[in-house]
Design a protein around this motif. Structure first.
Motif, PDB file in Angstrom:
ATOM      1  N   SER A  58       0.843  -1.189   0.000  1.00 28.36           N
ATOM      2  CA  SER A  58       0.000   0.000   0.000  1.00 28.36           C
ATOM      3  C   SER A  58       0.881   1.243   0.000  1.00 28.36           C
ATOM      4  O   SER A  58       1.740   1.407   0.860  1.00 28.36           O
ATOM      5  N   VAL A  59       0.680   2.111  -0.998  1.00 31.70           N
ATOM      6  CA  VAL A  59       1.485   3.320  -1.153  1.00 31.70           C
ATOM      7  C   VAL A  59       0.575   4.536  -1.119  1.00 31.70           C
ATOM      8  O   VAL A  59      -0.427   4.585  -1.841  1.00 31.70           O
ATOM      9  N   ARG A  60       0.911   5.517  -0.279  1.00 31.90           N
ATOM     10  CA  ARG A  60       0.121   6.737  -0.198  1.00 31.90           C
ATOM     11  C   ARG A  60       0.549   7.691  -1.323  1.00 31.90           C
ATOM     12  O   ARG A  60       1.702   8.120  -1.393  1.00 31.90           O
ATOM     13  N   LEU A  61      -0.400   8.029  -2.206  1.00 32.60           N
ATOM     14  CA  LEU A  61      -0.124   8.931  -3.315  1.00 32.60           C
ATOM     15  C   LEU A  61      -0.470  10.371  -2.972  1.00 32.60           C
ATOM     16  O   LEU A  61       0.106  11.304  -3.531  1.00 32.60           O
ATOM     17  N   SER A  62      -1.437  10.559  -2.092  1.00 27.23           N
ATOM     18  CA  SER A  62      -1.827  11.887  -1.638  1.00 27.23           C
ATOM     19  C   SER A  62      -2.489  11.736  -0.279  1.00 27.23           C
ATOM     20  O   SER A  62      -2.578  10.621   0.255  1.00 27.23           O
ATOM     21  N   GLY A 141       7.850   5.126   6.512  1.00 24.59           N
ATOM     22  CA  GLY A 141       6.748   4.960   7.446  1.00 24.59           C
ATOM     23  C   GLY A 141       5.446   4.555   6.785  1.00 24.59           C
ATOM     24  O   GLY A 141       5.420   3.703   5.890  1.00 24.59           O
ATOM     25  N   GLU A 142       4.356   5.198   7.214  1.00 23.47           N
ATOM     26  CA  GLU A 142       3.028   4.811   6.740  1.00 23.47           C
ATOM     27  C   GLU A 142       2.808   5.146   5.269  1.00 23.47           C
ATOM     28  O   GLU A 142       1.869   4.642   4.656  1.00 23.47           O
ATOM     29  N   ASP A 143       3.662   5.972   4.680  1.00 21.34           N
ATOM     30  CA  ASP A 143       3.494   6.305   3.272  1.00 21.34           C
ATOM     31  C   ASP A 143       3.669   5.074   2.382  1.00 21.34           C
ATOM     32  O   ASP A 143       3.112   5.003   1.291  1.00 21.34           O
ATOM     33  N   ARG A 144       4.468   4.123   2.833  1.00 22.19           N
ATOM     34  CA  ARG A 144       4.617   2.870   2.078  1.00 22.19           C
ATOM     35  C   ARG A 144       4.659   1.720   3.072  1.00 22.19           C
ATOM     36  O   ARG A 144       5.599   1.580   3.844  1.00 22.19           O
ATOM     37  N   ILE A 145       3.606   0.915   3.072  1.00 23.68           N
ATOM     38  CA  ILE A 145       3.541  -0.200   4.009  1.00 23.68           C
ATOM     39  C   ILE A 145       3.288  -1.498   3.243  1.00 23.68           C
ATOM     40  O   ILE A 145       2.865  -1.499   2.079  1.00 23.68           O
ATOM     41  N   GLY A 146       3.560  -2.573   3.911  1.00 24.77           N
ATOM     42  CA  GLY A 146       3.256  -3.882   3.364  1.00 24.77           C
ATOM     43  C   GLY A 146       2.779  -4.782   4.486  1.00 24.77           C
ATOM     44  O   GLY A 146       3.104  -4.548   5.662  1.00 24.77           O
ATOM     45  N   SER A 243      -0.109  18.387  -8.119  1.00 28.77           N
ATOM     46  CA  SER A 243       0.793  19.478  -7.743  1.00 28.77           C
ATOM     47  C   SER A 243       2.226  18.974  -7.719  1.00 28.77           C
ATOM     48  O   SER A 243       2.486  17.766  -7.735  1.00 28.77           O
ATOM     49  N   ARG A 244       3.167  19.913  -7.665  1.00 30.84           N
ATOM     50  CA  ARG A 244       4.575  19.526  -7.605  1.00 30.84           C
ATOM     51  C   ARG A 244       4.895  18.841  -6.276  1.00 30.84           C
ATOM     52  O   ARG A 244       5.760  17.964  -6.222  1.00 30.84           O
ATOM     53  N   ARG A 245       4.193  19.229  -5.200  1.00 24.62           N
ATOM     54  CA  ARG A 245       4.417  18.573  -3.907  1.00 24.62           C
ATOM     55  C   ARG A 245       3.939  17.128  -3.952  1.00 24.62           C
ATOM     56  O   ARG A 245       4.578  16.235  -3.392  1.00 24.62           O
ATOM     57  N   GLU A 246       2.814  16.901  -4.629  1.00 20.24           N
ATOM     58  CA  GLU A 246       2.313  15.538  -4.765  1.00 20.24           C
ATOM     59  C   GLU A 246       3.245  14.718  -5.658  1.00 20.24           C
ATOM     60  O   GLU A 246       3.460  13.528  -5.416  1.00 20.24           O
ATOM     61  N   ALA A 247       3.805  15.350  -6.680  1.00 21.74           N
ATOM     62  CA  ALA A 247       4.769  14.658  -7.540  1.00 21.74           C
ATOM     63  C   ALA A 247       5.978  14.221  -6.717  1.00 21.74           C
ATOM     64  O   ALA A 247       6.479  13.096  -6.872  1.00 21.74           O
ATOM     65  N   TRP A 248       6.438  15.112  -5.831  1.00 17.46           N
ATOM     66  CA  TRP A 248       7.554  14.744  -4.950  1.00 17.46           C
ATOM     67  C   TRP A 248       7.188  13.580  -4.050  1.00 17.46           C
ATOM     68  O   TRP A 248       7.975  12.649  -3.872  1.00 17.46           O
ATOM     69  N   ALA A 251       7.137  10.314  -6.013  1.00 15.38           N
ATOM     70  CA  ALA A 251       8.506   9.908  -6.332  1.00 15.38           C
ATOM     71  C   ALA A 251       9.219   9.378  -5.097  1.00 15.38           C
ATOM     72  O   ALA A 251       9.974   8.401  -5.155  1.00 15.38           O
ATOM     73  N   ARG A 252       8.959  10.020  -3.974  1.00 18.62           N
ATOM     74  CA  ARG A 252       9.616   9.617  -2.718  1.00 18.62           C
ATOM     75  C   ARG A 252       9.188   8.230  -2.279  1.00 18.62           C
ATOM     76  O   ARG A 252      10.034   7.387  -1.949  1.00 18.62           O
ATOM     77  N   VAL A 253       7.885   7.971  -2.252  1.00 14.21           N
ATOM     78  CA  VAL A 253       7.430   6.680  -1.732  1.00 14.21           C
ATOM     79  C   VAL A 253       7.770   5.548  -2.696  1.00 14.21           C
ATOM     80  O   VAL A 253       7.814   4.385  -2.282  1.00 14.21           O
ATOM     81  N   HIS A 254       8.034   5.874  -3.968  1.00 14.60           N
ATOM     82  CA  HIS A 254       8.431   4.845  -4.932  1.00 14.60           C
ATOM     83  C   HIS A 254       9.951   4.684  -4.983  1.00 14.60           C
ATOM     84  O   HIS A 254      10.458   3.877  -5.758  1.00 14.60           O
ATOM     85  N   GLY A 255      10.661   5.470  -4.183  1.00 15.40           N
ATOM     86  CA  GLY A 255      12.110   5.332  -4.137  1.00 15.40           C
ATOM     87  C   GLY A 255      12.846   5.943  -5.306  1.00 15.40           C
ATOM     88  O   GLY A 255      14.000   5.613  -5.549  1.00 15.40           O
ATOM     89  N   VAL A 256      12.177   6.844  -6.047  1.00 17.88           N
ATOM     90  CA  VAL A 256      12.829   7.494  -7.186  1.00 17.88           C
ATOM     91  C   VAL A 256      13.825   8.536  -6.700  1.00 17.88           C
ATOM     92  O   VAL A 256      14.857   8.774  -7.319  1.00 17.88           O
ATOM     93  N   ILE A 257      13.523   9.176  -5.552  1.00 23.18           N
ATOM     94  CA  ILE A 257      14.461  10.131  -4.954  1.00 23.18           C
ATOM     95  C   ILE A 257      14.693   9.748  -3.493  1.00 23.18           C
ATOM     96  O   ILE A 257      13.928   8.984  -2.901  1.00 23.18           O
TER      97      ILE A 257
END
Length: 257
Positions: A58-62, A141-146, A243-248, A251-257
Motif C-alpha cells: 500500500s502506497v500513499r499517493l496523496s 513509514g506509513e506512506d509505504r507499508i506492506g 501538484s509539484r508537492r504531490e509529484a515529490w 517519487a519519494r514513496v516509490h524510491g525514485v528520490i
C-alpha cells in the motif's frame, strides 16, 4: 548431538526451521516476474505449514489516495473480489499494519465495523481462517507499508499450536520484508517507465524535497523561475498528479528520490 540450550529452549528450535524455507525466501530477490514470486510465496507458505498466503503493498499517493498491489498465493476469486470491492478500505488486518509493526494473529484484531466484519468473513470463506498478520516496515513509514497474511484453512491452527505459530512469525518477518522490497522495486520501475521522468526532472523533484522555491531553483540551475514552473508542470502532467508537492511525494514513496 543436540545442545543443552536447544533441548531446554524449544522456541529456539522453532526459530530455526528447515533451511529450505530460508532458501525459498532468499530466492525472492532473484526473481524477475510476479508469477515466479507467487510460486515462491506458495512454496514458503507450504514449508511453514500454511495453506495460503497473500502480500499487500500500500502506497500513499496523496492525503486521500493510496495505491494497492496484491501478490496472492491464495484463492484468486478472493483476491479479485478484494481489489474490485476495495476491501483494503475496510480491512482491519491491513489497518493493523498501518498502525504498528508487530505481527499479530488475525483473531486478535477485532473488526470495528460491519464492513470490517464482512471483509474478515470473506477472508474466512476463502480459506484464511487462522491467519498471521505480519507487517513490513519501510524507511518512509506509513506512506509505504506492506503486510503479509500467512493462513490456514483450519480454524485455530496457529492459535492452538504455539511452536508452529512462533515459527511462522519468525520466518514470516523475513518473508514479508523480502516481498516488500521486491514489490517496491517493481513499482519504482513501473513509475519510471510510465512517467518517463528524465534525470533533470528527478533533480527538480530533489529541489522540491528540500523546500526550494522556483526562484531558488532557477538561480541554482542558471535559468528563469518561469522555466522552472514550466518544467514542474511537465512533471505533474507526466506523473498524473495535482501538484509539484504531490509529484515529490509519489517519487519519494516509490524510491525514485
Amino acid at each position: 548431538m543436540r545442545s543443552s540450550a536447544s533441548a531446554a529452549d524449544p522456541a529456539a528450535e522453532a526459530a530455526a526451521p528447515d533451511p529450505t524455507v530460508w532458501d525459498t525466501v532468499a530466492r525472492l530477490n532473484e526473481t524477475a516476474d510476479q508469477a515466479g514470486v507467487v510460486q515462491l510465496l506458495t512454496q514458503a507458505a507450504s514449508q511453514l505449514g500454511a495453506d495460503a498466503a497473500c502480500f499487500i503493498g500500500s502506497v500513499r499517493l496523496s492525503a486521500s489516495r493510496r495505491a494497492h498491489r496484491l501478490i496472492a498465493a491464495c484463492d484468486p476469486a478472493w483476491a479479485s473480489d478484494y481489489l474490485l470491492r476495495q476491501r483494503f478500505e475496510h480491512d482491519p488486518w491491513l489497518l493493523h499494519a498501518r498502525r504498528g509493526t508487530d505481527p499479530a494473529l488475525g483473531s486478535a484484531i477485532p473488526p470495528a465495523s460491519v464492513d470490517q466484519q464482512d471483509t474478515v468473513a470473506a477472508a474466512h470463506t476463502a480459506g484464511l481462517r487462522s491467519t498471521w498478520v505480519i507487517p513490513a516496515i519501510s524507511s518512509v513509514g506509513e506512506d509505504r507499508i506492506g503486510v503479509l497474511y500467512l493462513a490456514s484453512g483450519v480454524v485455530g491452527r496457529f492459535e492452538q499450536d504455539p511452536l508452529l505459530a512462533f515459527r511462522v512469525k519468525v520466518v514470516g518477518r523475513s518473508l514479508a520484508m523480502e516481498l516488500h522490497e521486491w514489490l517496491h522495486i517493481q513499482m519504482r520501475r513501473e513509475l519510471l517507465a510510465e512517467s518517463r521522468l528524465t534525470d533533470a526532472e528527478i533533480d527538480l523533484l530533489r529541489h522540491e524535497e528540500q523546500g526550494h522555491g522556483s526562484k531558488a531553483i532557477a538561480i541554482a540551475l542558471n535559468t528563469e523561475p518561469k522555466t522552472v514552473d514550466c518544467r514542474f508542470q511537465r512533471i505533474i502532467a507526466k506523473m498524473g498528479v495535482a501538484s509539484r508537492r504531490e509529484a515529490w511525494r509519489v517519487a519519494r514513496v516509490h524510491g525514485v528520490i
